[in-house]
Design a protein around this motif. Structure first.
Motif, PDB file in Angstrom:
ATOM      1  N   LEU A   1     130.066  52.174  43.449  1.00  0.00           N
ATOM      2  CA  LEU A   1     130.253  52.513  42.036  1.00  0.00           C
ATOM      3  C   LEU A   1     130.113  51.284  41.142  1.00  0.00           C
ATOM      4  N   ARG A   2     130.642  50.155  41.593  1.00  0.00           N
ATOM      5  CA  ARG A   2     130.503  48.922  40.809  1.00  0.00           C
ATOM      6  C   ARG A   2     129.036  48.484  40.735  1.00  0.00           C
ATOM      7  N   GLN A   3     128.315  48.618  41.851  1.00  0.00           N
ATOM      8  CA  GLN A   3     126.889  48.279  41.843  1.00  0.00           C
ATOM      9  C   GLN A   3     126.108  49.215  40.924  1.00  0.00           C
ATOM     10  N   ARG A   4     126.448  50.513  40.967  1.00  0.00           N
ATOM     11  CA  ARG A   4     125.766  51.471  40.104  1.00  0.00           C
ATOM     12  C   ARG A   4     126.018  51.154  38.630  1.00  0.00           C
ATOM     13  N   ARG A   5     127.241  50.767  38.314  1.00  0.00           N
ATOM     14  CA  ARG A   5     127.577  50.448  36.917  1.00  0.00           C
ATOM     15  C   ARG A   5     126.773  49.246  36.429  1.00  0.00           C
ATOM     16  N   VAL A   6     126.667  48.206  37.273  1.00  0.00           N
ATOM     17  CA  VAL A   6     125.938  47.003  36.871  1.00  0.00           C
ATOM     18  C   VAL A   6     124.453  47.307  36.659  1.00  0.00           C
ATOM     19  N   ILE A   7     123.858  48.084  37.569  1.00  0.00           N
ATOM     20  CA  ILE A   7     122.440  48.426  37.440  1.00  0.00           C
ATOM     21  C   ILE A   7     122.202  49.294  36.212  1.00  0.00           C
ATOM     22  N   SER A   8     123.122  50.225  35.937  1.00  0.00           N
ATOM     23  CA  SER A   8     122.980  51.073  34.747  1.00  0.00           C
ATOM     24  C   SER A   8     123.070  50.248  33.470  1.00  0.00           C
ATOM     25  N   LEU A   9     123.957  49.248  33.452  1.00  0.00           N
ATOM     26  CA  LEU A   9     124.058  48.383  32.277  1.00  0.00           C
ATOM     27  C   LEU A   9     122.769  47.583  32.066  1.00  0.00           C
ATOM     28  N   CYS A  10     122.166  47.109  33.158  1.00  0.00           N
ATOM     29  CA  CYS A  10     120.890  46.392  33.046  1.00  0.00           C
ATOM     30  C   CYS A  10     119.793  47.318  32.519  1.00  0.00           C
ATOM     31  N   ASN A  11     119.760  48.552  33.017  1.00  0.00           N
ATOM     32  CA  ASN A  11     118.773  49.515  32.537  1.00  0.00           C
ATOM     33  C   ASN A  11     118.975  49.830  31.065  1.00  0.00           C
ATOM     34  N   LEU A  12     120.236  49.931  30.649  1.00  0.00           N
ATOM     35  CA  LEU A  12     120.527  50.213  29.239  1.00  0.00           C
ATOM     36  C   LEU A  12     120.039  49.079  28.345  1.00  0.00           C
ATOM     37  N   ASN A  13     120.273  47.851  28.744  1.00  0.00           N
ATOM     38  CA  ASN A  13     119.796  46.707  27.952  1.00  0.00           C
ATOM     39  C   ASN A  13     118.273  46.699  27.867  1.00  0.00           C
ATOM     40  N   PHE A  14     117.599  47.053  28.982  1.00  0.00           N
ATOM     41  CA  PHE A  14     116.135  47.103  28.986  1.00  0.00           C
ATOM     42  C   PHE A  14     115.616  48.190  28.037  1.00  0.00           C
ATOM     43  N   LEU A  15     116.225  49.377  28.095  1.00  0.00           N
ATOM     44  CA  LEU A  15     115.787  50.476  27.237  1.00  0.00           C
ATOM     45  C   LEU A  15     116.028  50.159  25.763  1.00  0.00           C
ATOM     46  N   LYS A  16     117.154  49.534  25.440  1.00  0.00           N
ATOM     47  CA  LYS A  16     117.445  49.183  24.049  1.00  0.00           C
ATOM     48  C   LYS A  16     116.480  48.112  23.553  1.00  0.00           C
TER      49      LYS A  16
END
Length: 489
Positions: A73-88
């Motif tokens: 879950l912690r790994q998923r959260r970190v990857i999702s945050l990176c994806n969010l920064n990329f999309l923004k």
């Protein structure tokens, strides 16, 4: 009386407990108190494998599974945050990632505007979904953190947190670098094309003819040779004939079932919606009716080449003017059918294989010779190609190739593919003054000496005797046709 009995039982229980205590203390899982438990944890090894064994030993497999879930879950959260920064970042710089780009067979300004608007909406929707996934992951993390931190001893939990943080930071670095590289590529492509909504595919069409292509004709050719045009009606006759040809080697009962299924599907089928506009269909007809140009795929790369017919024929003639080719006056297909059949029947091949290799009389065709333009070379030369499909020697040549392949692989100079070639280069030891060079061989296969090749086959004792005779028959009867002419090598 009752009080005295209870006192006697209590004394007995204390006596039994004191008698059993030494035995209990010898157990591996014995823990006296919290201070003793802390001492046990301090004496344990704290590497990754040991932590796993310690958690299972002290708390069971279910708790260990929960800790692995917490880490994921912690790994998923970190990857999702990176994806969010990329999309923004893409949204703020008006860049469109590849997965948001839409295309349509009609290319007009209005269509392009609609596609751009829809692509931007997809990007914004992906940002919203990523934010929702992050919030859901954080809620699951909070609940699981409370559960595990209250159950697992603080010393062991701190070690788990430390390892999990190290892994998530590593995943964060890898994902961030990957997404940053993607963003840089999008920025470069945006500057090159001047637009970010759709990739510009005009570079896939190379017009080296004197004919000027219209925008609609370029749009049609951009679709490539693998683009399937929707038919106006279902080709029932063609489907039935192809199915019948395939059923000739199948059991009659199974073949009848397949016929019934095909008939049922054809009765219910309807023609698909057209996937070309009226303007594109007209442009396709104009290109097809123009006898002054030829449209063909490039030798390398997913590109379409438009050439003058006269230039193409002249380059083919230059290839065939080589002394290794000889013009013949008649079509040798019927002769090859008879001689090939006779050679196969006289060989020691088993009877079942003979039936498969014998060409069907009056159904073969002469191998077709054509060329593919090499647009990556000066002068756009042609790569000669011979299509031997359904030729009199086609099946026999395949059989001989499979028989000779194990012998070829034993050669010191054998290279299977580019990956194998890379492995060979990696095993070489080169000095500083060594130079690695590559050579372009013109007409490699036509230049192979036939007699020397046959001699090598004859000298190999592992091959059956019939291989030599049939190989000589194939190599000595290489014929091809082009533009109504027949040529022998």
């Amino acid at each position: 009386m009752r009080f005295s009995v209870q006192m006697s039982i209590s004394v007995l229980e204390k006596h039994l407990a004191s008698a059993l205590q030494p035995i209990v203390e010898k157990a591996d899982s014995y823990v006296k108190n919290s201070e003793h438990f802390t001492q046990i944890l301090g004496s344990l090894r704290m590497d990754n494998q040991s932590i796993r064994e310690n958690i299972i030993h002290l708390y069971g497999k279910e708790t260990f599974t929960a800790t692995k879930c917490y880490e994921k879950l912690r790994q998923r959260r970190v990857i999702s945050l990176c994806n969010l920064n990329f999309l923004k970042s893409c949204r703020n710089q008006t860049l469109l990632p590849t997965f948001t780009r839409l295309s349509y067979h009609t290319r007009t300004r209005k269509t392009q505007a609609i596609l751009d608007k829809a692509s931007k909406a997809l990007l914004q929707d992906q940002i919203r979904r990523t934010r929702y996934e992050i919030s859901e992951t954080e809620l699951q993390l909070f609940r699981l953190h409370l559960k595990l931190s209250n159950k697992i001893h603080q010393l062991l939990w701190d070690r788990i947190e430390l390892l999990t943080s190290w892994r998530t930071e590593k995943d964060k670095d890898i994902t961030s670098k990957k997404l940053w590289k993607k963003l840089e590529i999008l920025q470069i492509n945006s500057k090159k094309s001047g637009q970010v909504s759709n990739t510009n595919r005009s570079s896939t069409v190379h017009n080296i003819s004197a004919y000027h292509l219209s925008d609609t004709e370029v749009s049609v050719l951009n679709k490539g040779f693998n683009y399937a045009i929707a038919p106006k009606r279902v080709p029932v006759e063609e489907i039935v004939s192809n199915v019948e040809a395939s059923l000739s080697t199948i059991d009659e009962q199974d073949a009848e079932l397949i016929r019934q299924d095909v008939a049922r599907v054809l009765r219910q089928s309807k023609p698909p919606q057209p996937n070309l506009s009226r303007e594109e269909m007209q442009a396709l007809r104009n290109l097809n009716n123009n006898e002054n140009i030829l449209i063909m795929p490039a030798d390398k790369g997913n590109a379409t080449v438009v050439m003058n017919t006269s230039d193409y024929n002249a380059k083919l003639e230059d290839i065939l003017n080589d002394p290794i080719y000889k013009l013949v006056t008649r079509d040798p297909t019927t002769y090859l059918e008879k001689t090939t059949k006779s050679k196969i029947l006289d060989s020691s091949i088993n009877e079942d294989t003979k039936k498969k290799l014998i060409p069907r009389e009056k159904s073969s065709r002469c191998p077709k010779f054509y060329g593919l333009p090499k647009i990556h070379k000066d002068g756009v030369p042609l790569r000669p190609i011979v299509s031997a499909f359904n030729s009199p020697l086609c099946k026999l040549e395949k059989h001989l190739a499979s028989a000779l392949q194990p012998i070829v692989e034993k050669a010191d100079s054998y290279v299977k593919n580019s990956e194998h070639f890379t492995q060979i280069l990696g095993s070489l030891r080169m000095d500083k003054d060594d130079i690695m060079a590559s050579f372009y061989v013109k007409s490699l296969y036509p230049s192979i000496p036939v007699e020397e090749a046959l001699l090598l086959i004859e000298e190999n004792e592992d091959l059956p005797p019939y291989i030599m005779d049939l190989s000589r028959h194939c190599l000595k009867n290489f014929t091809l046709c082009t533009t109504g002419k027949f040529t022998d090598k």
